[in-house]
Design a protein around this motif. Structure first.
Motif, PDB file in Angstrom:
ATOM      1  N   PHE A 180     -62.432  48.374  40.782  1.00 12.42           N
ATOM      2  CA  PHE A 180     -62.366  48.330  42.242  1.00 12.42           C
ATOM      3  C   PHE A 180     -60.960  48.615  42.738  1.00 12.42           C
ATOM      4  O   PHE A 180     -60.775  49.353  43.709  1.00 12.42           O
ATOM      5  N   PHE A 230     -59.952  51.673  45.112  1.00 12.48           N
ATOM      6  CA  PHE A 230     -59.287  51.402  46.382  1.00 12.48           C
ATOM      7  C   PHE A 230     -57.958  52.137  46.475  1.00 12.48           C
ATOM      8  O   PHE A 230     -57.618  52.725  47.508  1.00 12.48           O
ATOM      9  N   GLY A 281     -58.595  55.779  47.116  1.00 12.86           N
ATOM     10  CA  GLY A 281     -58.938  56.004  48.522  1.00 12.86           C
ATOM     11  C   GLY A 281     -57.719  55.984  49.420  1.00 12.86           C
ATOM     12  O   GLY A 281     -57.585  56.810  50.321  1.00 12.86           O
TER      13      GLY A 281
END
Length: 119
Positions: A104, A108, A111
């Motif tokens: 994750f 993240f 992104g």
């Protein structure tokens, strides 16, 4: 054993059917929209075409990515994906949780990096 040999052909047939439906939808959607709503402008149909085209490009990119990953996987001589999933399930719960959090965090971070590259 005969059923396992048919699985890849079935998956390929499903993918080809999905691509065919998306392409036919992309080609026929403006005509359907103008028959339903005669006052619809060309831009109204174009928006739906862009949505279908983006979906078609996403599916094609996803399939190409999986194919490249499989090819690299074979070239590196790594285990099968099913074997890796079985090994992952054998990890303790805190190790699985750590792996999920790390995945994750990397997603993240990727992104944020994409947003920073746009700005």
């Amino acid at each position: 054993m005969a059923l396992t040999a048919l699985v890849p052909k079935k998956q390929l047939l499903e993918k080809l059917m999905l691509a065919t439906i998306l392409i036919l939808g992309w080609l026929t959607l403006p005509n359907i929209l103008t028959t339903i709503e005669p006052t619809a402008a060309l831009l109204d149909a174009g928006i739906w075409q862009l949505i279908l085209l983006s979906l078609l490009c996403y599916v094609a990119l996803l399939q190409m990515t999986w194919w490249l990953l499989y090819r690299f996987w074979l070239a590196l001589g790594l285990l099968n994906l099913t074997d890796m999933v079985l090994q992952f399930k054998q990890l303790s719960s805190w190790q699985q949780l750590g792996f999920f959090w790390a995945s994750f965090a990397l997603l993240f971070l990727a992104g944020i990096a994409c947003l920073a590259a746009i700005v």
